[in-house]
Design a protein around this motif. Structure first.
Motif, PDB file in Angstrom:
ATOM      1  N   GLU A 150       0.808  -1.215   0.000  1.00  9.68           N
ATOM      2  CA  GLU A 150       0.000   0.000   0.000  1.00  9.68           C
ATOM      3  C   GLU A 150       0.842   1.267   0.000  1.00  9.68           C
ATOM      4  O   GLU A 150       0.518   2.240  -0.685  1.00  9.68           O
ATOM      5  CB  GLU A 150      -0.953  -0.008   1.197  1.00  9.68           C
ATOM      6  CG  GLU A 150      -1.977   1.125   1.162  1.00  9.68           C
ATOM      7  CD  GLU A 150      -2.947   1.079   2.322  1.00  9.68           C
ATOM      8  OE1 GLU A 150      -4.058   1.619   2.196  1.00  9.68           O
ATOM      9  OE2 GLU A 150      -2.589   0.514   3.384  1.00  9.68           O
ATOM     10  N   TRP A 151       1.932   1.274   0.746  1.00  7.19           N
ATOM     11  CA  TRP A 151       2.763   2.473   0.836  1.00  7.19           C
ATOM     12  C   TRP A 151       3.344   2.881  -0.510  1.00  7.19           C
ATOM     13  O   TRP A 151       3.636   4.057  -0.732  1.00  7.19           O
ATOM     14  CB  TRP A 151       3.899   2.262   1.842  1.00  7.19           C
ATOM     15  CG  TRP A 151       4.841   1.147   1.491  1.00  7.19           C
ATOM     16  CD1 TRP A 151       4.746  -0.156   1.882  1.00  7.19           C
ATOM     17  CD2 TRP A 151       6.023   1.227   0.670  1.00  7.19           C
ATOM     18  NE1 TRP A 151       5.786  -0.903   1.360  1.00  7.19           N
ATOM     19  CE2 TRP A 151       6.580  -0.083   0.620  1.00  7.19           C
ATOM     20  CE3 TRP A 151       6.656   2.260  -0.011  1.00  7.19           C
ATOM     21  CZ2 TRP A 151       7.739  -0.364  -0.091  1.00  7.19           C
ATOM     22  CZ3 TRP A 151       7.811   1.971  -0.727  1.00  7.19           C
ATOM     23  CH2 TRP A 151       8.333   0.680  -0.754  1.00  7.19           C
ATOM     24  N   LEU A 245       5.713  -3.830   9.445  1.00  4.99           N
ATOM     25  CA  LEU A 245       4.715  -2.766   9.537  1.00  4.99           C
ATOM     26  C   LEU A 245       4.468  -2.434  10.998  1.00  4.99           C
ATOM     27  O   LEU A 245       4.356  -3.334  11.839  1.00  4.99           O
ATOM     28  CB  LEU A 245       3.394  -3.199   8.892  1.00  4.99           C
ATOM     29  CG  LEU A 245       3.427  -3.683   7.442  1.00  4.99           C
ATOM     30  CD1 LEU A 245       2.016  -4.023   6.968  1.00  4.99           C
ATOM     31  CD2 LEU A 245       4.065  -2.649   6.529  1.00  4.99           C
ATOM     32  N   LEU A 255       0.467   5.190   8.961  1.00  4.63           N
ATOM     33  CA  LEU A 255       0.993   3.832   8.927  1.00  4.63           C
ATOM     34  C   LEU A 255       2.457   3.894   8.515  1.00  4.63           C
ATOM     35  O   LEU A 255       2.849   4.764   7.726  1.00  4.63           O
ATOM     36  CB  LEU A 255       0.185   2.985   7.945  1.00  4.63           C
ATOM     37  CG  LEU A 255      -1.284   2.778   8.349  1.00  4.63           C
ATOM     38  CD1 LEU A 255      -2.125   2.397   7.141  1.00  4.63           C
ATOM     39  CD2 LEU A 255      -1.396   1.719   9.435  1.00  4.63           C
ATOM     40  N   PRO A 277      -3.470   6.592   4.520  1.00  5.24           N
ATOM     41  CA  PRO A 277      -4.170   5.870   3.453  1.00  5.24           C
ATOM     42  C   PRO A 277      -5.161   6.688   2.653  1.00  5.24           C
ATOM     43  O   PRO A 277      -5.487   6.325   1.519  1.00  5.24           O
ATOM     44  CB  PRO A 277      -4.878   4.735   4.203  1.00  5.24           C
ATOM     45  CG  PRO A 277      -5.031   5.230   5.599  1.00  5.24           C
ATOM     46  CD  PRO A 277      -3.820   6.079   5.861  1.00  5.24           C
ATOM     47  N   ARG A 408      -2.104  -4.190   6.724  1.00  9.01           N
ATOM     48  CA  ARG A 408      -1.846  -3.054   7.611  1.00  9.01           C
ATOM     49  C   ARG A 408      -1.565  -3.540   9.027  1.00  9.01           C
ATOM     50  O   ARG A 408      -2.103  -4.552   9.469  1.00  9.01           O
ATOM     51  CB  ARG A 408      -3.047  -2.112   7.653  1.00  9.01           C
ATOM     52  CG  ARG A 408      -3.313  -1.336   6.375  1.00  9.01           C
ATOM     53  CD  ARG A 408      -4.535  -0.446   6.529  1.00  9.01           C
ATOM     54  NE  ARG A 408      -4.842   0.271   5.292  1.00  9.01           N
ATOM     55  CZ  ARG A 408      -5.925   1.022   5.119  1.00  9.01           C
ATOM     56  NH1 ARG A 408      -6.813   1.141   6.108  1.00  9.01           N
ATOM     57  NH2 ARG A 408      -6.131   1.644   3.973  1.00  9.01           N
ATOM     58  N   ALA A 430      -5.453  -4.071   3.816  1.00  5.30           N
ATOM     59  CA  ALA A 430      -5.333  -2.762   3.172  1.00  5.30           C
ATOM     60  C   ALA A 430      -6.242  -2.697   1.949  1.00  5.30           C
ATOM     61  O   ALA A 430      -6.295  -3.640   1.152  1.00  5.30           O
ATOM     62  CB  ALA A 430      -3.892  -2.512   2.766  1.00  5.30           C
ATOM     63  N   PHE A 436      -8.699   3.961   8.203  1.00  5.32           N
ATOM     64  CA  PHE A 436      -8.152   2.965   9.141  1.00  5.32           C
ATOM     65  C   PHE A 436      -9.171   1.875   9.474  1.00  5.32           C
ATOM     66  O   PHE A 436      -8.794   0.743   9.753  1.00  5.32           O
ATOM     67  CB  PHE A 436      -7.676   3.664  10.418  1.00  5.32           C
ATOM     68  CG  PHE A 436      -6.500   4.555  10.214  1.00  5.32           C
ATOM     69  CD1 PHE A 436      -5.227   4.021  10.125  1.00  5.32           C
ATOM     70  CD2 PHE A 436      -6.645   5.933  10.094  1.00  5.32           C
ATOM     71  CE1 PHE A 436      -4.118   4.842   9.929  1.00  5.32           C
ATOM     72  CE2 PHE A 436      -5.536   6.751   9.895  1.00  5.32           C
ATOM     73  CZ  PHE A 436      -4.275   6.209   9.812  1.00  5.32           C
TER      74      PHE A 436
END
Length: 440
Positions: A150-151, A245, A255, A277, A408, A430, A436
């Motif tokens: 996701e990052w 993570l 995150l 996010p 996550r 995620a 969240f």
């Protein structure tokens, strides 16, 4: 503790090693896109024990090739980056990003030598401001896709990414982050100032741990008591092969985590990411990540943290002034009056404890305790996975499914009779563009 044999298996990552073979199944993030300029000087890189040079050609394509010219062994770090290729300054042999010879000015025009000679090269792709490479033996049609982390997929304004070199093997660095028992102690203060003293985790320094093996790796949950009816759960995640993570916890929640990419047996490329996010990163957070805070480091290496060693040194621009030979700039007066550790910032505190004694710690000397349950289980999983691949070619289940990595870390306050894994099932998955999923 580990046996000497198991410790060696886990930390040795060069060509032909058990762990190195498993690592080569995966795409490796290895450099910030902004640090490679078109037709700029090649940058020396070292990954999984192999020394290479990275460059961006005239067309903007990134190449990662051997640091030695296959003609007579001249250093490719001095090569001219020009006209869509890297030209060795010794005899002018020129190579494209695919490793093929484009020109041999000292050879006859009709010579077919350039059809037979190549420089070792690895494919590269870019996403989210990060350059990735694949060092495995799989041909292009059967390589796994980039992992959907996701990052690396949120909008640019939502994320901060930084790189630095750490002087220890990759496992020591990884284990430091999946161990959440240390955080309120190592990163704490002895005075009443600062936000760290307001962490919920500070209320209970004796957490209870529960760990769960997952298809993606391992969930490591720490339970702390808030009151008679409420528990505080922090679930750190380990994602194969080297990602960790960390759950959100500040007044400006994001995150975060690391990719602990092995440079070689004794050095690690630490890629840190922090992201929100659903919205741009808080400006205050971005500023302190990039510039530090009042002369101290945060979780990210600030722009003031580096001593550029030049393009000939592997990751020369990512080498920090906070390292073993400088004593991590430990401040005994700060330890006496303010900071529990006396070390100048979060990542420096972690790095000093992870690598301040030995680059490869002798794990036969350890005395593990209950808070190390996640570390012990992660080691066992890594050993099982690496041996299975080395002995029978068995790959980790679903490792080529890009969505396996959409995970996550979470921090949740739950009624004491509610299971963390059930309550966290949704929030720990995620989903791009979604928040969240629980009250912070």
């Amino acid at each position: 503790m580990l046996s000497h044999e198991d410790n060696e298996t886990l930390v040795r990552v060069g060509p032909g090693t058990t762990m190195g073979g498993m690592m080569r199944l995966y795409w490796l993030p290895f450099m910030a896109s902004k640090d490679l300029e078109k037709d700029g000087q090649p940058q020396t890189v070292r990954l999984l024990g192999e020394t290479l040079v990275a460059f961006r050609d005239t067309a903007g394509n990134v190449g990662l090739v051997d640091h030695i010219c296959p003609h007579r062994g001249a250093p490719m770090a001095f090569a001219r980056n020009e006209d869509c290729g890297l030209r060795c300054v010794y005899h002018g042999w020129k190579f494209g990003v695919d490793g093929k010879v484009a020109d041999m000015p000292a050879e006859p025009v009709r010579s077919r030598l350039k059809e037979r000679v190549r420089i070792k090269s690895y494919p590269c792709v870019e996403r989210g401001g990060v350059v990735w490479t694949y060092m495995g033996s799989e041909p292009e049609e059967s390589r796994p896709p980039l992992p959907n982390l996701e990052w690396n997929m949120v909008p640019e304004e939502n994320v901060v990414v930084s790189f630095r070199v750490q002087e220890c093997n990759w496992l020591q660095a990884l284990e430091g982050e999946i161990d959440s028992a240390h955080a309120p102690i190592l990163h704490g203060r002895i005075d009443d100032g600062g936000s760290i003293n307001q962490w919920v985790a500070k209320r209970d320094l004796r957490p209870t741990f529960e760990c769960m093996r997952q298809e993606f790796g391992m969930s490591i949950a720490s339970r702390r008591v808030l009151d008679d009816e409420t528990l505080y759960w922090r679930v750190n995640q380990f994602i194969m092969p080297f990602y960790s993570l960390v759950p959100p916890q500040s007044n400006y929640p994001e995150l975060s985590g690391h990719a602990w990419v092995p440079i070689d047996d004794e050095n690690t490329l630490c890629l840190m990411f922090s992201y929100h996010p659903t919205q741009p990163m808080y400006e205050k957070s971005r500023d302190i990540f990039v510039n530090g805070h009042r002369g101290r480091e945060t979780g990210h290496a600030s722009v003031n943290a580096f001593e550029d060693k030049g393009a000939l040194v592997p990751y020369g621009r990512y080498i920090s002034k906070y390292r073993r030979e400088t004593g991590y700039l430990f401040d005994p007066e700060a330890q006496r009056t303010t900071w529990f550790s006396g070390l100048p910032g979060l990542w420096v505190q972690d790095a000093a404890c992870q690598s301040g004694v030995l680059r490869i710690y002798d794990r036969t000397l350890e005395h593990l305790c209950t808070s190390d349950t996640g570390i012990a289980m992660t080691r066992r999983m890594l050993l099982e996975t690496a041996h299975a691949f080395a002995e029978s070619g068995q790959r980790p289940e679903r490792f080529a499914d890009p969505d396996l990595y959409m995970v996550r870390a979470v921090s949740m306050k739950l009624p004491k009779d509610q299971a963390w894994d059930e309550a966290g099932r949704g929030p720990m998955t995620a989903r791009l563009g979604e928040g969240f999923g629980y009250e912070l």
